[in-house]
Design an enzyme around this catalytic site. Structure first.
Site, PDB file in Angstrom:
ATOM      1  N   SER A  46      55.778  54.316  14.969  1.00 39.99           N
ATOM      2  CA  SER A  46      56.718  55.298  14.422  1.00 39.99           C
ATOM      3  C   SER A  46      58.145  54.761  14.450  1.00 39.99           C
ATOM      4  O   SER A  46      58.420  53.761  15.111  1.00 39.99           O
ATOM      5  CB  SER A  46      56.642  56.583  15.256  1.00 39.99           C
ATOM      6  OG  SER A  46      56.932  56.250  16.596  1.00 39.99           O
ATOM      7  N   LYS A 137      49.078  43.770  32.742  1.00 37.78           N
ATOM      8  CA  LYS A 137      48.009  44.177  33.636  1.00 37.78           C
ATOM      9  C   LYS A 137      47.767  45.670  33.492  1.00 37.78           C
ATOM     10  O   LYS A 137      48.661  46.357  33.011  1.00 37.78           O
ATOM     11  CB  LYS A 137      48.340  43.808  35.086  1.00 37.78           C
ATOM     12  CG  LYS A 137      49.709  44.393  35.538  1.00 37.78           C
ATOM     13  CD  LYS A 137      49.670  45.105  36.827  1.00 37.78           C
ATOM     14  CE  LYS A 137      49.140  46.493  36.820  1.00 37.78           C
ATOM     15  NZ  LYS A 137      50.105  47.589  36.944  1.00 37.78           N
ATOM     16  N   LYS A 171      58.683  38.151  41.567  1.00 41.63           N
ATOM     17  CA  LYS A 171      59.651  38.718  42.522  1.00 41.63           C
ATOM     18  C   LYS A 171      60.089  37.663  43.525  1.00 41.63           C
ATOM     19  O   LYS A 171      59.234  36.966  44.092  1.00 41.63           O
ATOM     20  CB  LYS A 171      59.011  39.889  43.282  1.00 41.63           C
ATOM     21  CG  LYS A 171      58.841  41.130  42.456  1.00 41.63           C
ATOM     22  CD  LYS A 171      58.283  42.249  43.325  1.00 41.63           C
ATOM     23  CE  LYS A 171      58.182  43.517  42.521  1.00 41.63           C
ATOM     24  NZ  LYS A 171      58.836  44.657  43.124  1.00 41.63           N
ATOM     25  N   ASP A 224      45.510  49.750  39.394  1.00 43.88           N
ATOM     26  CA  ASP A 224      46.939  49.696  39.056  1.00 43.88           C
ATOM     27  C   ASP A 224      47.690  48.657  39.889  1.00 43.88           C
ATOM     28  O   ASP A 224      48.503  47.917  39.364  1.00 43.88           O
ATOM     29  CB  ASP A 224      47.553  51.091  39.255  1.00 43.88           C
ATOM     30  CG  ASP A 224      48.996  51.186  38.772  1.00 43.88           C
ATOM     31  OD1 ASP A 224      49.309  50.592  37.720  1.00 43.88           O
ATOM     32  OD2 ASP A 224      49.804  51.855  39.443  1.00 43.88           O
ATOM     33  N   HIS A 229      48.740  43.116  41.898  1.00 40.59           N
ATOM     34  CA  HIS A 229      49.905  42.836  42.747  1.00 40.59           C
ATOM     35  C   HIS A 229      49.520  42.497  44.195  1.00 40.59           C
ATOM     36  O   HIS A 229      49.974  41.507  44.757  1.00 40.59           O
ATOM     37  CB  HIS A 229      50.839  44.049  42.812  1.00 40.59           C
ATOM     38  CG  HIS A 229      51.316  44.550  41.478  1.00 40.59           C
ATOM     39  ND1 HIS A 229      51.469  43.748  40.382  1.00 40.59           N
ATOM     40  CD2 HIS A 229      51.702  45.796  41.082  1.00 40.59           C
ATOM     41  CE1 HIS A 229      51.938  44.474  39.368  1.00 40.59           C
ATOM     42  NE2 HIS A 229      52.069  45.719  39.760  1.00 40.59           N
TER      43      HIS A 229
HETATM   44  C1  BG6 Z   1      53.304  48.744  38.394  1.00 43.23           C
HETATM   45  C2  BG6 Z   1      52.411  49.943  38.560  1.00 43.23           C
HETATM   46  O1  BG6 Z   1      52.580  47.637  37.935  1.00 43.23           O
HETATM   47  O2  BG6 Z   1      53.908  48.424  39.633  1.00 43.23           O
HETATM   48  C3  BG6 Z   1      53.187  51.113  39.138  1.00 43.23           C
HETATM   49  O3  BG6 Z   1      51.849  50.285  37.308  1.00 43.23           O
HETATM   50  C4  BG6 Z   1      53.896  50.706  40.404  1.00 43.23           C
HETATM   51  O4  BG6 Z   1      52.334  52.215  39.378  1.00 43.23           O
HETATM   52  C5  BG6 Z   1      54.724  49.463  40.160  1.00 43.23           C
HETATM   53  O5  BG6 Z   1      54.738  51.775  40.805  1.00 43.23           O
HETATM   54  C6  BG6 Z   1      55.378  48.952  41.417  1.00 43.23           C
HETATM   55  O6  BG6 Z   1      56.235  47.911  41.093  1.00 43.23           O
HETATM   56  P1  BG6 Z   1      57.569  47.683  41.889  1.00 43.23           P
HETATM   57  O7  BG6 Z   1      58.157  46.448  41.306  1.00 43.23           O
HETATM   58  O8  BG6 Z   1      58.419  48.895  41.689  1.00 43.23           O
HETATM   59  O9  BG6 Z   1      57.166  47.533  43.335  1.00 43.23           O
END
Ligand code: BG6
Length: 473
Positions: A46, A137, A171, A224, A229
């Protein structure tokens, strides 16, 4: 031969949440700090170019980017293709918009279920030729879908052109785990099953699912943040010294750890859901998606055999922080007639909101008696001019540098670890927002272990500091 630099940046899902929160600010940072001069083409269903520019401005305002020149520079680079991911005409239009560009970088900021379709359409339209793709991801929904997705993407692109993004790898404090471990010699003799009692990675988040209900309800905490992570963090904590200076040497080491983690069984996981989650827009009625997960990992290597690795994460917990605690074994014999509190010998790595490393120990309290107190030797670094993870990673991808991206084998190994506990295979426990999750989470702890709750203290929030202080527990 040096990899060709990308000559255009395309992002699918240009009007979406990820573009708003992360991609526009990352691009503005690249334009401002790194002379990023590629055409930037947004693709979405859109709107038009003016609407996209306005959205970029709103995104940057929300991210606190006040540098007017950077905002204008980004807006001036934007182009727009309107269309949908399942319409091949959209991709032909994109190819036309790409003009002379021969090495586009395509960022698929769309739901993972659409990756296969987008990549196929990129190929059909010629947009995949000479291209790289960044895939968000979670990569797949489970092991089988990740394997299938890798196969689909590989039909079009070779592995060096595939960038599976995990922003945790971009990070600074996460990179520092790797650096701190292997740039110092004092750690290595301690870093094994003889001296380490347990390792835990805590990632509580004080906020709830908010406006991400539709995405989150299909994911849950394990998909998630655990599969990606947090397992990446574990891999950096547990890996062997890399056998060279290349990014792939580190990725080899990470893969070996992930590959040696035993698939988690239901006995080693506790899932929770905060009360009120079911009222979030986009969440299915009666949803059993977890917003909390506590897990115990078995890293089956000579270095770590028998050492429990714990992971705990959740939404609506008391604080937002990410912290690693490596607890050392106790002295074999107690010389002093005092009962020692837990967590006396440990390394603590604070990954967010601030970056700190501390060594927890006991020190004698002044006085006649040989009694002590818990102290921390503490070094912290307040975030300064570090590039934000998405900025760093997008910049790396334009140069073809995959060091900080997840490799196919690691992604599949990580899915193998969690595959047996996804969805409804384990019970779901309710918890109240603002608590540390269900009490049942203690059930997976080995005898004598306890969960370590990260605390936000004044000292953690202060500028660069080193020294010692009383342990914050
Ligand atoms: C994301 C998740 O990948 O990472 C979120 O989808 C999560 O749910 C976030 O809150 C956390 O990332 P950061 O950098 O804020 O620790």
């Amino acid at each position: 031969m040096a990899a060709a630099r990308s000559d255009a940046f395309v992002f699918f899902g240009a009007t979406g949440d990820l573009a708003f929160k992360q991609i526009f600010p990352a691009l503005a940072g690249l334009v401002r700090d790194e002379g990023f001069d590629l055409p930037i083409i947004g693709v979405a269903r859109s709107g038009d170019l003016d609407a996209l520019r306005e959205r970029a401005r709103q995104s940057l305002a929300a991210a606190g980017v006040v540098d007017r020149a950077a905002v204008d520079a980004l807006a001036s680079r934007l182009r727009y293709v309107k269309g949908s991911d399942d319409d091949v005409e959209t991709f032909h239009a994109l190819r036309r918009e790409l003009g002379d560009a021969r090495h586009p970088l395509h960022y698929l900021a769309v739901p993972p279920a659409l990756f296969g379709q987008v990549v196929t359409n990129l190929a059909v339209s010629g947009c995949a030729t000479g291209a790289r793709v960044i895939l968000e991801k979670p990569f797949g929904r489970d092991l089988a879908s990740a394997v299938a997705l890798n196969a689909t993407v590989h039909e079009v692109l070779a592995e060096p052109a595939i960038f599976r993004i995990d922003h945790y790898l971009g990070k600074e404090p996460v990179q520092n785990l790797l650096y701190f471990r292997f740039a110092n010699s004092f750690l290595e003799p301690l870093w094994n099953r003889d001296n380490v009692a347990s390792v835990q990675v805590n990632m509580p988040e004080a906020f709830d699912v908010a406006d991400r209900g539709a995405f989150y309800d299909r994911a849950g905490a394990i998909r998630d943040v655990v599969q990606n992570h947090l397992l990446q963090v574990v891999s950096l904590l547990a890996m062997e010294p890399p056998s060279g200076h290349t990014g792939d040497a580190v990725r080899d080491g990470q893969y070996k750890v992930l590959d040696s983690i035993r698939p988690i069984t239901p006995a080693d996981v506790v899932r929770g859901q905060y009360r009120g989650y079911q009222d979030v827009r986009g969440v299915a009625p009666g949803s059993t998606t977890e917003t909390f997960a506590a897990l115990r990992l078995h890293v089956d290597t000579w270095r770590w055999g028998g050492v429990p690795f714990y992971i705990r994460t959740g939404k609506s917990l008391p604080v937002t922080a990410t912290e690693v605690l490596v607890e050392l074994k106790r002295p074999p014999h107690s010389v002093f007639a005092e009962s020692r509190p837990p967590d006396a010998d440990y390394f603590r790595f604070r990954l967010s909101p601030d970056m700190a490393i501390s060594l927890g120990a006991r020190a004698k309290k002044p006085g006649e008696a040989l009694v002590g107190e818990a102290v921390e030797l503490y070094a912290s670094h307040q975030s300064g001019n570090e590039r934000a993870p998405y900025q760093r990673l997008i910049g790396d991808a334009t140069r073809g540098d995959q060091s900080l991206f997840a490799r196919e084998d690691s992604v599949e190994a990580a899915w193998r670890v969690v595959d047996g506990i996804l969805d409804d295979r384990t019970p779901l426990h309710e918890y109240d927002p603002g608590t540390w999750g269900p009490d049942a989470a203690t059930a997976i702890l080995a005898h004598g272990d306890r969960w370590h709750n990260p605390v936000i203290t004044g000292a953690d929030a202060s500028p660069d500091a080193t020294g010692s202080k009383e342990a914050p527990r």
